[in-house]
Design a protein around this motif. Structure first.
Motif, PDB file in Angstrom:
ATOM      1  N   GLY A  15      17.210 132.950 -31.578  1.00 14.70           N
ATOM      2  CA  GLY A  15      16.441 131.911 -32.267  1.00 14.70           C
ATOM      3  C   GLY A  15      16.886 130.530 -31.826  1.00 14.70           C
ATOM      4  O   GLY A  15      17.033 129.612 -32.644  1.00 14.70           O
ATOM      5  N   SER A  16      17.078 130.361 -30.507  1.00 18.51           N
ATOM      6  CA  SER A  16      17.640 129.102 -30.000  1.00 18.51           C
ATOM      7  C   SER A  16      16.666 127.928 -30.106  1.00 18.51           C
ATOM      8  O   SER A  16      17.067 126.776 -29.996  1.00 18.51           O
ATOM      9  N   THR A  17      15.373 128.212 -30.313  1.00 17.70           N
ATOM     10  CA  THR A  17      14.380 127.134 -30.362  1.00 17.70           C
ATOM     11  C   THR A  17      14.166 126.580 -31.770  1.00 17.70           C
ATOM     12  O   THR A  17      13.378 125.657 -31.955  1.00 17.70           O
ATOM     13  N   SER A  69      15.554 125.257 -35.816  1.00 21.29           N
ATOM     14  CA  SER A  69      16.377 124.167 -36.341  1.00 21.29           C
ATOM     15  C   SER A  69      17.875 124.451 -36.117  1.00 21.29           C
ATOM     16  O   SER A  69      18.609 123.614 -35.568  1.00 21.29           O
ATOM     17  N   ILE A  70      18.337 125.614 -36.518  1.00 19.44           N
ATOM     18  CA  ILE A  70      19.756 125.959 -36.325  1.00 19.44           C
ATOM     19  C   ILE A  70      20.064 126.167 -34.850  1.00 19.44           C
ATOM     20  O   ILE A  70      21.084 125.692 -34.332  1.00 19.44           O
ATOM     21  N   THR A 127      17.187 133.140 -27.096  1.00 14.42           N
ATOM     22  CA  THR A 127      15.953 133.867 -27.434  1.00 14.42           C
ATOM     23  C   THR A 127      15.037 133.001 -28.293  1.00 14.42           C
ATOM     24  O   THR A 127      15.501 132.145 -29.048  1.00 14.42           O
ATOM     25  N   ALA A 128      13.730 133.269 -28.146  1.00 14.27           N
ATOM     26  CA  ALA A 128      12.723 132.605 -28.990  1.00 14.27           C
ATOM     27  C   ALA A 128      11.618 133.611 -29.272  1.00 14.27           C
ATOM     28  O   ALA A 128      11.565 134.681 -28.634  1.00 14.27           O
ATOM     29  N   GLN A 129      10.744 133.270 -30.193  1.00 11.68           N
ATOM     30  CA  GLN A 129       9.630 134.170 -30.497  1.00 11.68           C
ATOM     31  C   GLN A 129       8.349 133.727 -29.778  1.00 11.68           C
ATOM     32  O   GLN A 129       7.778 134.471 -29.010  1.00 11.68           O
ATOM     33  N   LEU A 171      15.410 142.272 -27.613  1.00 12.20           N
ATOM     34  CA  LEU A 171      16.281 141.457 -28.469  1.00 12.20           C
ATOM     35  C   LEU A 171      17.426 142.320 -29.013  1.00 12.20           C
ATOM     36  O   LEU A 171      18.584 141.898 -29.057  1.00 12.20           O
ATOM     37  N   VAL A 180      14.743 133.710 -37.960  1.00 10.68           N
ATOM     38  CA  VAL A 180      14.376 133.606 -39.369  1.00 10.68           C
ATOM     39  C   VAL A 180      13.842 134.941 -39.876  1.00 10.68           C
ATOM     40  O   VAL A 180      13.124 135.649 -39.168  1.00 10.68           O
ATOM     41  N   ALA A 188      13.499 139.881 -39.327  1.00  7.04           N
ATOM     42  CA  ALA A 188      13.638 140.164 -37.891  1.00  7.04           C
ATOM     43  C   ALA A 188      15.096 140.091 -37.439  1.00  7.04           C
ATOM     44  O   ALA A 188      15.446 140.624 -36.382  1.00  7.04           O
ATOM     45  N   ALA A 194      23.613 132.686 -39.451  1.00 14.41           N
ATOM     46  CA  ALA A 194      22.737 131.761 -40.180  1.00 14.41           C
ATOM     47  C   ALA A 194      21.657 132.564 -40.894  1.00 14.41           C
ATOM     48  O   ALA A 194      21.220 132.201 -41.975  1.00 14.41           O
ATOM     49  N   ASN A 195      21.257 133.661 -40.262  1.00 12.94           N
ATOM     50  CA  ASN A 195      20.154 134.483 -40.773  1.00 12.94           C
ATOM     51  C   ASN A 195      20.574 135.215 -42.057  1.00 12.94           C
ATOM     52  O   ASN A 195      20.970 136.385 -42.035  1.00 12.94           O
ATOM     53  N   GLU A 234      18.901 136.393 -44.407  1.00  8.84           N
ATOM     54  CA  GLU A 234      18.056 137.523 -44.810  1.00  8.84           C
ATOM     55  C   GLU A 234      18.694 138.860 -44.428  1.00  8.84           C
ATOM     56  O   GLU A 234      18.496 139.866 -45.122  1.00  8.84           O
ATOM     57  N   SER A 260      16.784 118.680 -43.090  1.00 14.02           N
ATOM     58  CA  SER A 260      15.628 118.933 -42.225  1.00 14.02           C
ATOM     59  C   SER A 260      15.803 120.331 -41.632  1.00 14.02           C
ATOM     60  O   SER A 260      16.739 120.585 -40.880  1.00 14.02           O
ATOM     61  N   ILE A 307      12.673 128.266 -44.739  1.00 14.58           N
ATOM     62  CA  ILE A 307      13.807 127.932 -45.621  1.00 14.58           C
ATOM     63  C   ILE A 307      13.493 126.681 -46.450  1.00 14.58           C
ATOM     64  O   ILE A 307      13.957 126.539 -47.584  1.00 14.58           O
TER      65      ILE A 307
HETATM   66  N1  LIG Z   1      17.640 125.150 -40.837  1.00 13.58           N
HETATM   67  C1  LIG Z   1      18.712 125.060 -41.586  1.00 13.58           C
HETATM   68  O1  LIG Z   1      19.224 123.957 -41.819  1.00 13.58           O
HETATM   69  C2  LIG Z   1      19.341 126.304 -42.167  1.00 13.58           C
HETATM   70  C3  LIG Z   1      20.439 126.178 -43.031  1.00 13.58           C
HETATM   71  C4  LIG Z   1      21.053 127.324 -43.502  1.00 13.58           C
HETATM   72  C5  LIG Z   1      20.579 128.575 -43.143  1.00 13.58           C
HETATM   73  N2  LIG Z   1      19.505 128.685 -42.324  1.00 13.58           N
HETATM   74  C6  LIG Z   1      18.997 130.020 -41.970  1.00 13.58           C
HETATM   75  O2  LIG Z   1      18.973 130.121 -40.547  1.00 13.58           O
HETATM   76  C7  LIG Z   1      17.879 130.926 -40.136  1.00 13.58           C
HETATM   77  C8  LIG Z   1      17.019 130.118 -39.171  1.00 13.58           C
HETATM   78  O3  LIG Z   1      16.471 129.013 -39.872  1.00 13.58           O
HETATM   79  P1  LIG Z   1      15.764 127.806 -39.114  1.00 13.58           P
HETATM   80  O4  LIG Z   1      15.517 126.784 -40.152  1.00 13.58           O
HETATM   81  O5  LIG Z   1      16.560 127.445 -37.908  1.00 13.58           O
HETATM   82  O6  LIG Z   1      14.385 128.494 -38.699  1.00 13.58           O
HETATM   83  P2  LIG Z   1      13.301 127.975 -37.652  1.00 13.58           P
HETATM   84  O7  LIG Z   1      13.496 126.543 -37.356  1.00 13.58           O
HETATM   85  O8  LIG Z   1      11.995 128.437 -38.149  1.00 13.58           O
HETATM   86  O9  LIG Z   1      13.687 128.788 -36.323  1.00 13.58           O
HETATM   87  C9  LIG Z   1      13.588 130.181 -36.269  1.00 13.58           C
HETATM   88  C10 LIG Z   1      13.959 130.706 -34.900  1.00 13.58           C
HETATM   89  O10 LIG Z   1      13.753 132.132 -34.880  1.00 13.58           O
HETATM   90  C11 LIG Z   1      12.716 132.475 -33.921  1.00 13.58           C
HETATM   91  N3  LIG Z   1      11.904 133.514 -34.537  1.00 13.58           N
HETATM   92  C12 LIG Z   1      10.933 133.339 -35.481  1.00 13.58           C
HETATM   93  N4  LIG Z   1      10.400 134.531 -35.824  1.00 13.58           N
HETATM   94  C13 LIG Z   1      11.044 135.465 -35.077  1.00 13.58           C
HETATM   95  C14 LIG Z   1      10.908 136.874 -34.943  1.00 13.58           C
HETATM   96  N5  LIG Z   1      10.041 137.572 -35.676  1.00 13.58           N
HETATM   97  N6  LIG Z   1      11.704 137.515 -34.068  1.00 13.58           N
HETATM   98  C15 LIG Z   1      12.601 136.831 -33.321  1.00 13.58           C
HETATM   99  N7  LIG Z   1      12.778 135.484 -33.399  1.00 13.58           N
HETATM  100  C16 LIG Z   1      11.998 134.818 -34.265  1.00 13.58           C
HETATM  101  C17 LIG Z   1      11.954 131.183 -33.671  1.00 13.58           C
HETATM  102  O11 LIG Z   1      11.330 131.218 -32.388  1.00 13.58           O
HETATM  103  P3  LIG Z   1      10.079 130.234 -32.064  1.00 13.58           P
HETATM  104  O12 LIG Z   1      10.621 128.840 -32.116  1.00 13.58           O
HETATM  105  O13 LIG Z   1       9.682 130.652 -30.712  1.00 13.58           O
HETATM  106  O14 LIG Z   1       9.060 130.513 -33.126  1.00 13.58           O
HETATM  107  C18 LIG Z   1      13.092 130.158 -33.761  1.00 13.58           C
HETATM  108  O15 LIG Z   1      13.845 130.152 -32.572  1.00 13.58           O
HETATM  109  C19 LIG Z   1      17.137 131.340 -41.415  1.00 13.58           C
HETATM  110  O16 LIG Z   1      17.566 132.601 -41.806  1.00 13.58           O
HETATM  111  C20 LIG Z   1      17.579 130.296 -42.433  1.00 13.58           C
HETATM  112  O17 LIG Z   1      17.558 130.785 -43.753  1.00 13.58           O
HETATM  113  C21 LIG Z   1      18.880 127.577 -41.825  1.00 13.58           C
END
Ligand SMILES: NC(=O)c1ccc[n+]([C@@H]2O[C@H](COP(=O)([O-])OP(=O)(O)OC[C@H]3O[C@@H](n4cnc5c(N)ncnc54)[C@H](OP(=O)(O)O)[C@@H]3O)[C@@H](O)[C@H]2O)c1
Length: 386
Positions: free
Chosen positions: A12-14, A16-17, A38-40, A87, A104, A107, A125-126, A128, A205, A210
């Motif tokens: 999930g490199s693309t 927010s985290i 990896t990205a989706q 993956l 996220v 997955a 971070a995930n 879930e 942000s 989330i």
């Molecule tokens: N953001 C935060 O500040 C924060 C803080 C604490 C915890 N978390 C946790 O960290 C995790 C990621 O959060 P995020 O905010 O970074 O999410 P996000 O910005 O939506 O990024 C999700 C990442 O996962 C990829 N992805 C989405 N659906 C997927 C699938 N079905 N299979 C494989 N990869 C998939 C996305 O790829 P694409 O970009 O190609 O769609 C993207 O690289 C979550 O579990 C969240 O609860 C986040």
């Protein structure tokens, strides 16, 4: 020469985290090497990241985008794979030291299990993954001698408070919650809010899912379950306090009544960095907290009558078995439908509640039971939306 750098796979490199993790790695290039990205769907950003960080391999989840990524990286020494199975297998590569799970939702479960089976340490971070199958995942990690380093800021705060205290008993932990954009509002004031309002988090942000979970307090519910498994606690030992400034990231109370807290500005790069560098602390240029700017830090009780998701998460945790898996799947569907303007803000809790009541309970689920529960719940939740 053998590299002494820690070799990281970012799932999930693309996101927010994921992008912030790459910032941390770039700032400490002497210590880390990117092994897998990896990205989706976001092929464009994945390609850019691959060219910049030169991983050994990349995975694009959406198989239809394989050709685009393969072609763009044809001049590079980077393996390109596509799809869910890729993956799950790429995380087992010999050259990986640590897998950072920044994807996220549900997955994340399978690749995290595969990584643990291969003995890889996890920076998690995930959340879930632990919500759906916390018992199975933590048991497997113990068997394989794998460490799970939390990235969620609250859990990182607890983990940081525990350094030097791992032999001491925790009386309880207190997770702080910002309360989200609708803090203080009652049901009649939020029943018609739209995604544009719910997506405006006051302090953080983050990705869309989330951010909605934070507005509905489901995020805090998921974190309560995550904390139970990460720190081996009973449900009654995990408390939530509303702290709108998001400066105290969480607290631990020990047997003698002493409370330790971790403070800082809301910035996910810090917990990401600590998960990568533990037990060391590396320097950072992140903005520093200034007490003069925050003369008042406030605390309150969460309103679980208005924001029922938190109460539902506690209920699922108390009942155990596959209940948290049901909670998670129903919530993933509800949030996705809310983001498409197909269900109302408060209806998300109705969907979760009904799924918890209707999907059959399994006391000690196997991995297959979790997979089936997730599928069955999604079908039920979609039916409820219609
Ligand atoms: N953001 C935060 O500040 C924060 C803080 C604490 C915890 N978390 C946790 O960290 C995790 C990621 O959060 P995020 O905010 O970074 O999410 P996000 O910005 O939506 O990024 C999700 C990442 O996962 C990829 N992805 C989405 N659906 C997927 C699938 N079905 N299979 C494989 N990869 C998939 C996305 O790829 P694409 O970009 O190609 O769609 C993207 O690289 C979550 O579990 C969240 O609860 C986040």
């Amino acid at each position: 020469m053998v590299s002494t750098k820690k070799r990281i796979a970012i799932l999930g490199s693309t996101g927010s985290i994921g992008t912030q993790a790459l910032e941390v790695i770039a700032a400490h290039a002497h210590a880390f090497e990117v092994e897998v990205l990896t990205a989706q769907h976001n092929a464009k950003l994945l390609i850019e990241q691959a060219i910049r960080y030169q991983p050994n391999a990349v995975v694009i989840g959406n198989e239809q985008l394989y050709g685009e990524v393969k072609e763009a990286l044809s001049g590079q020494d980077i393996k390109v794979y596509a799809g869910e199975n890729a993956l799950a297998s790429v995380v087992q590569m010999d050259t990986i030291d640590l897998v950072l799970t920044a994807l996220v939702g549900y997955a994340g479960l399978k690749p995290t299990i595969k990584a643990i089976e291969a003995g890889k340490n996890i920076a998690l971070a995930n959340k879930e993954t632990l919500v759906v199958a916390g018992e199975l995942v933590t048991q497997l990690a113990r068997e394989k001698g794998v460490n799970i380093y939390p990235i969620d800021s609250e859990h990182s705060a607890i983990f940081q408070c525990m350094v030097g205290e791992f032999h001491n008993k925790i009386e309880k932990i207190i997770l702080t919650a910002s309360g989200g954009p609708f803090l203080g509002r009652k049901k009649n004031e939020i029943q018609s809010v739209r995604k544009e309002q719910a997506l405006k988090h006051p302090n953080w942000s983050m990705g869309a899912k989330i951010t909605i979970d934070s507005a509905s307090l489901m995020n805090k519910g998921l974190e309560v379950i995550e904390a139970k498994w990460l720190f081996g606690l009973k449900p009654g030992q995990v408390e939530v306090v509303v702290h709108p400034q998001s400066i105290i990231h969480s607290l631990v109370q020990f047997e003698d009544g002493s409370i330790k807290a971790q403070l800082g500005l809301p910035d996910m790069r810090l917990p990401i960095q600590f998960a990568l560098t533990y037990p060391d602390r590396y320097p950072s240029a992140f903005p520093r907290f200034d007490f003069a700017q925050y003369p008042t830090l406030t605390f309150g009780k969460p309103d679980t009558e208005t924001f029922r998701n938190l109460a539902l998460a506690y209920e699922a945790l108390h009942r155990g078995g596959n209940m948290p898996c049901i909670l998670n799947a129903a919530n993933e569907v509800a949030v996705a439908e809310f983001l498409k303007d197909r269900v109302g803000f408060l209806e998300m809790s109705d969907i979760v509640e009904q799924c918890l009541a209707k999907i059959h309970y399994i006391k000690s689920p196997s991995y297959e039971d979790y997979v089936n529960t997730d599928k069955e719940t999604r079908l039920k939740a979609i039916e409820l939306v219609k």
